[in-house]
Design a protein around this motif. Structure first.
Motif, short mmCIF file in Angstrom:
data_model
loop_
_atom_site.label_atom_id
_atom_site.label_comp_id
_atom_site.label_asym_id
_atom_site.label_seq_id
_atom_site.Cartn_x
_atom_site.Cartn_y
_atom_site.Cartn_z
N CYS A 150 0.83 -1.18 0.07
CA CYS A 150 0.03 0.10 -0.07
C CYS A 150 0.76 1.33 -0.15
O CYS A 150 1.83 1.22 0.62
N ARG A 151 0.38 2.09 -0.81
CA ARG A 151 1.29 3.57 -0.74
C ARG A 151 0.23 4.62 -0.59
O ARG A 151 -0.75 4.47 -1.27
N ALA A 152 0.70 5.46 0.36
CA ALA A 152 -0.28 6.54 0.53
C ALA A 152 0.07 7.67 -0.52
O ALA A 152 1.20 8.19 -0.75
N ILE A 153 -0.93 8.13 -1.28
CA ILE A 153 -0.72 8.80 -2.51
C ILE A 153 -0.97 10.60 -2.05
O ILE A 153 -0.10 11.24 -2.21
N SER B 49 -3.27 3.18 -2.50
CA SER B 49 -3.38 2.20 -3.41
C SER B 49 -2.35 1.27 -3.60
O SER B 49 -1.22 1.66 -2.94
N GLN B 50 -2.61 0.23 -4.00
CA GLN B 50 -1.57 -0.73 -4.27
C GLN B 50 -1.05 -0.50 -5.88
O GLN B 50 -1.77 -0.79 -6.76
N ILE B 51 -0.13 0.24 -5.82
CA ILE B 51 0.65 0.71 -7.35
C ILE B 51 1.58 -0.37 -7.81
O ILE B 51 2.34 -0.74 -7.31
N ASP B 52 1.02 -0.66 -9.20
CA ASP B 52 1.96 -1.68 -9.89
C ASP B 52 1.88 -1.45 -11.30
O ASP B 52 1.19 -0.43 -11.50
N GLU B 53 2.39 -2.49 -11.98
CA GLU B 53 2.40 -2.38 -13.51
C GLU B 53 0.97 -2.36 -14.06
O GLU B 53 0.85 -1.39 -15.22
N SER B 54 -0.15 -2.80 -13.61
CA SER B 54 -1.23 -2.93 -14.21
C SER B 54 -2.23 -1.39 -13.91
O SER B 54 -2.99 -1.14 -14.84
N ASN B 55 -1.85 -0.61 -12.98
CA ASN B 55 -2.49 0.46 -12.79
C ASN B 55 -1.61 1.87 -12.61
O ASN B 55 -2.06 2.99 -12.37
N GLU C 146 9.63 2.70 -3.88
CA GLU C 146 9.43 3.03 -2.61
C GLU C 146 7.84 2.43 -2.34
O GLU C 146 7.03 2.71 -2.88
N TYR C 147 7.72 1.69 -1.24
CA TYR C 147 6.42 1.41 -0.76
C TYR C 147 6.29 2.12 0.64
O TYR C 147 7.33 1.90 1.33
N HIS C 148 5.15 2.42 0.90
CA HIS C 148 4.93 3.15 2.26
C HIS C 148 4.87 1.91 3.37
O HIS C 148 5.20 1.90 4.49
N TRP C 149 4.10 0.72 2.81
CA TRP C 149 3.58 -0.23 3.97
C TRP C 149 3.73 -1.47 2.95
O TRP C 149 3.09 -1.53 2.01
#
Length: 160
Positions: A19-22, A117-123, A149-152
Protein backbone atom coordinates in the motif's frame (compact mmCIF):
# COMPACT_ATOMS: atom_id res chain seq x y z
CA UNK A 1 -0.87 8.99 13.49
CA UNK A 2 -2.00 5.65 12.13
CA UNK A 3 0.18 2.80 13.35
CA UNK A 4 1.80 0.41 10.91
CA UNK A 5 -0.25 -2.48 12.35
CA UNK A 6 -3.48 -0.55 11.87
CA UNK A 7 -2.56 0.43 8.32
CA UNK A 8 -1.55 -3.11 7.36
CA UNK A 9 -4.79 -4.45 8.82
CA UNK A 10 -6.74 -1.93 6.76
CA UNK A 11 -4.74 -2.81 3.63
CA UNK A 12 -5.54 -6.48 4.27
CA UNK A 13 -9.26 -5.73 4.59
CA UNK A 14 -9.09 -3.84 1.28
CA UNK A 15 -7.33 -6.81 -0.34
CA UNK A 16 -4.01 -5.01 -0.88
CA UNK A 17 -0.67 -6.76 -0.34
CA UNK A 18 1.27 -3.50 -0.53
CA UNK A 19 0.00 0.00 0.00
CA UNK A 20 1.17 3.49 -0.84
CA UNK A 21 -0.31 6.69 0.54
CA UNK A 22 -0.75 8.91 -2.50
CA UNK A 23 -2.16 11.99 -0.80
CA UNK A 24 -3.42 12.99 2.63
CA UNK A 25 -5.76 15.96 2.95
CA UNK A 26 -8.13 17.73 5.33
CA UNK A 27 -11.63 18.94 4.50
CA UNK A 28 -13.15 21.45 6.88
CA UNK A 29 -16.75 22.36 6.18
CA UNK A 30 -19.18 24.79 7.82
CA UNK A 31 -21.38 25.36 4.78
CA UNK A 32 -21.85 23.73 1.38
CA UNK A 33 -24.33 24.71 -1.27
CA UNK A 34 -26.53 22.94 -3.75
CA UNK A 35 -23.85 23.19 -6.44
CA UNK A 36 -22.03 20.09 -5.20
CA UNK A 37 -21.73 17.45 -7.91
CA UNK A 38 -21.74 13.68 -7.81
CA UNK A 39 -18.26 12.44 -8.75
CA UNK A 40 -15.84 9.54 -8.41
CA UNK A 41 -12.31 10.27 -7.14
CA UNK A 42 -10.81 7.03 -8.43
CA UNK A 43 -11.48 4.79 -11.40
CA UNK A 44 -9.59 2.23 -13.43
CA UNK A 45 -7.19 1.21 -10.65
CA UNK A 46 -8.29 -2.42 -10.81
CA UNK A 47 -10.01 -2.07 -7.42
CA UNK A 48 -6.62 -1.26 -5.87
CA UNK A 49 -7.19 2.45 -5.17
CA UNK A 50 -9.18 3.96 -2.31
CA UNK A 51 -10.10 7.30 -0.82
CA UNK A 52 -10.41 6.62 2.89
CA UNK A 53 -12.30 9.25 4.89
CA UNK A 54 -11.54 9.49 8.62
CA UNK A 55 -13.83 11.79 10.64
CA UNK A 56 -11.81 14.12 12.88
CA UNK A 57 -14.41 16.61 14.15
CA UNK A 58 -18.15 16.07 13.81
CA UNK A 59 -21.26 18.16 14.46
CA UNK A 60 -23.64 16.39 16.86
CA UNK A 61 -27.12 15.81 15.49
CA UNK A 62 -26.27 16.80 11.93
CA UNK A 63 -28.10 15.42 8.94
CA UNK A 64 -26.13 13.00 6.71
CA UNK A 65 -23.01 14.75 5.43
CA UNK A 66 -22.13 12.41 2.56
CA UNK A 67 -24.26 11.06 -0.28
CA UNK A 68 -23.11 7.86 -1.98
CA UNK A 69 -24.69 6.66 -5.22
CA UNK A 70 -25.44 2.95 -5.48
CA UNK A 71 -24.89 0.87 -8.61
CA UNK A 72 -28.37 2.05 -9.59
CA UNK A 73 -27.89 5.78 -10.26
CA UNK A 74 -31.45 6.41 -9.06
CA UNK A 75 -30.53 5.31 -5.54
CA UNK A 76 -28.45 7.66 -3.39
CA UNK A 77 -27.58 6.60 0.14
CA UNK A 78 -27.18 9.32 2.80
CA UNK A 79 -24.33 8.65 5.24
CA UNK A 80 -23.41 10.24 8.55
CA UNK A 81 -19.76 10.22 9.52
CA UNK A 82 -19.13 8.48 12.85
CA UNK A 83 -16.14 8.61 15.14
CA UNK A 84 -13.96 5.47 15.03
CA UNK A 85 -15.40 4.55 11.63
CA UNK A 86 -13.64 5.17 8.33
CA UNK A 87 -15.40 5.24 4.97
CA UNK A 88 -13.52 3.64 2.05
CA UNK A 89 -14.48 4.81 -1.44
CA UNK A 90 -13.02 2.67 -4.21
CA UNK A 91 -13.10 2.64 -8.01
CA UNK A 92 -16.18 4.29 -9.54
CA UNK A 93 -17.80 5.08 -6.17
CA UNK A 94 -19.79 8.20 -6.98
CA UNK A 95 -20.38 10.49 -4.03
CA UNK A 96 -20.87 14.12 -3.04
CA UNK A 97 -21.08 16.33 0.01
CA UNK A 98 -24.66 16.77 1.11
CA UNK A 99 -25.59 20.49 1.20
CA UNK A 100 -25.28 21.63 4.82
CA UNK A 101 -25.08 24.87 6.76
CA UNK A 102 -23.59 24.97 10.25
CA UNK A 103 -22.89 28.70 9.85
CA UNK A 104 -25.48 29.88 12.39
CA UNK A 105 -24.02 27.69 15.14
CA UNK A 106 -20.33 28.27 14.40
CA UNK A 107 -19.80 24.49 14.09
CA UNK A 108 -17.71 22.78 11.48
CA UNK A 109 -16.97 19.24 10.35
CA UNK A 110 -13.40 18.13 9.63
CA UNK A 111 -12.59 14.92 7.75
CA UNK A 112 -9.11 13.60 7.02
CA UNK A 113 -8.87 11.90 3.63
CA UNK A 114 -6.20 9.50 2.47
CA UNK A 115 -5.82 8.41 -1.12
CA UNK A 116 -3.99 5.09 -1.07
CA UNK A 117 -3.37 2.28 -3.49
CA UNK A 118 -1.44 -0.78 -4.40
CA UNK A 119 0.39 0.70 -7.36
CA UNK A 120 1.84 -1.82 -9.80
CA UNK A 121 2.40 -2.33 -13.52
CA UNK A 122 -1.32 -2.76 -14.16
CA UNK A 123 -2.41 0.63 -12.81
CA UNK A 124 0.57 3.00 -12.51
CA UNK A 125 -0.41 4.96 -15.62
CA UNK A 126 -3.98 5.55 -14.45
CA UNK A 127 -2.65 6.80 -11.10
CA UNK A 128 -0.35 9.18 -12.91
CA UNK A 129 -3.30 10.40 -15.00
CA UNK A 130 -5.62 10.78 -11.98
CA UNK A 131 -3.03 12.84 -10.09
CA UNK A 132 -1.83 15.09 -12.94
CA UNK A 133 -4.69 17.59 -12.91
CA UNK A 134 -4.52 21.37 -12.66
CA UNK A 135 -2.45 21.06 -9.47
CA UNK A 136 -0.41 17.87 -9.87
CA UNK A 137 0.75 16.06 -6.78
CA UNK A 138 4.34 17.07 -5.90
CA UNK A 139 5.68 13.53 -6.28
CA UNK A 140 4.08 12.81 -9.68
CA UNK A 141 7.45 11.78 -11.13
CA UNK A 142 7.74 9.03 -8.52
CA UNK A 143 4.94 7.18 -10.28
CA UNK A 144 7.43 6.52 -13.09
CA UNK A 145 9.41 4.40 -10.59
CA UNK A 146 6.64 2.66 -8.72
CA UNK A 147 8.73 -0.05 -7.17
CA UNK A 148 11.36 2.22 -5.61
CA UNK A 149 9.26 2.97 -2.56
CA UNK A 150 6.38 1.34 -0.76
CA UNK A 151 5.05 3.01 2.34
CA UNK A 152 3.60 -0.16 3.83
CA UNK A 153 4.15 -3.81 2.99
CA UNK A 154 6.99 -5.97 1.76
CA UNK A 155 9.04 -5.16 4.87
CA UNK A 156 8.39 -1.39 4.80
CA UNK A 157 6.63 0.38 7.66
CA UNK A 158 6.28 3.69 9.41
CA UNK A 159 9.22 4.83 11.57
CA UNK A 160 9.06 3.34 15.06
Amino acid sequence: MISTQCWMALAGILGLSICRAISIFFVGLAKSGKTNTMHADLYGTGNAGFNILWPFLLVNGSKPELLIQSDDANIVIPVNYEYDTAIALGDYVYHMTNPINYGDTGDMRIVVGTYCSQIDESNSLIHKYLNAGDEPIPFLGELDHIFNEYHWGQGHSLPK
